[in-house]
Design an enzyme around this catalytic site. Structure first.
Site, PDB file in Angstrom:
ATOM      1  N   CYS A 112       0.820  -1.215   0.000  1.00 30.52           N
ATOM      2  CA  CYS A 112       0.000   0.000   0.000  1.00 30.52           C
ATOM      3  C   CYS A 112       0.855   1.268   0.000  1.00 30.52           C
ATOM      4  CB  CYS A 112      -0.915   0.002   1.231  1.00 30.52           C
ATOM      5  SG  CYS A 112      -2.274   1.204   1.136  1.00 30.52           S
ATOM      6  N   ASP A 146      -5.632  -2.942  12.206  1.00 35.23           N
ATOM      7  CA  ASP A 146      -4.449  -2.094  12.124  1.00 35.23           C
ATOM      8  C   ASP A 146      -4.111  -1.556  13.501  1.00 35.23           C
ATOM      9  OD1 ASP A 146      -2.331  -0.676  11.089  1.00 35.23           O
ATOM     10  OD2 ASP A 146      -3.514   0.376   9.566  1.00 35.23           O
TER      11      ASP A 146
END
Length: 222
Positions: free
Chosen positions: A17, A139
């Site tokens: 990402c 996360d």
């Protein structure tokens, strides 16, 4: 003669990402990434404009997904990214509700901040609040953060009994991804800062090492 039993029947998906350069996208695809993420969250040091992401999307190899990451972006911004970039998956890190996330006609992942209160609730709360999610991304950031901090969290805090695929993120690097997969058995892993030489600039050797360690973990699964 019977055939040997495979050591594993599962392959951990890899999402890289925070891309800002087409060359990095091409290399990531060559190395075996399953998905490439573009960040549109306001305030992110890896944020790109829809036009930039559209140009980088042209560098994607066949069968590699484009993922668009948002955090409380206005609906018009999300629609413009969907129109220009044509992502195959959306990823929401803010306070978006299920109706908002589903409104764009693209499957979505909902990021769960492991520093927030939702992470401490029963896993059923995730499904009740986000019934339309294709999966969840756990996360390390606190509520209101967009990820990419490079910090890990206590993996034992991942809710037990989540009924949808989940992706592990937060401080994952080539040096700890083997352990992370062995400890959590995620559907996929998501990395940004752990494969960079500087924010938004990917390091080819780190990307290669990361993929190698994921595959090594898969071979040792079970």
């Amino acid at each position: 003669m019977s055939q040997p039993t495979p050591r594993t029947l599962f392959r951990t998906r890899i999402k890289f990402c925070g891309f800002t350069r087409p060359g990095d996208v091409r290399l990531a695809c060559e190395l075996g990434a399953d998905a490439i993420g573009f960040v549109f969250a306001a305030g992110s040091i890896r944020r790109v404009a829809a036009e930039e992401a559209r140009a980088m999307r042209q560098a994607l190899a066949p069968l590699v997904d484009a993922v668009a990451l948002f955090m409380d972006n206005p609906v018009d911004e999300v629609r413009e990214v969907v129109r220009q970039v044509r992502p195959s998956l959306l990823q929401f890190h803010g306070n978006e509700d299920d109706a908002f996330c589903r409104a764009f006609g693209v499957p979505y992942l909902k990021a769960i901040a492991m520093g927030g209160e939702l992470a401490d609730q029963h896993p059923s709360a995730l499904h009740v609040r986000y019934p339309g999610a294709a999966g969840f991304l756990f996360d390390s950031h606190a509520r209101g953060g967009s990820g990419g901090s490079g910090k890990t969290f206590d993996w034992t805090r991942i809710p037990v009994g989540v009924q949808k695929p989940f992706v592990l993120a937060g401080g994952i690097t080539p040096d700890n991804v083997f352990e992370a997969i062995q400890a959590t058995l995620p559907w996929g892993v998501d990395v940004s800062s752990g494969i960079e030489s500087a924010p938004g600039l990917k390091d080819g050797d780190k990307m290669r090492h990361f993929v190698e360690e994921v595959r090594r973990a898969d071979c040792h699964a079970g």
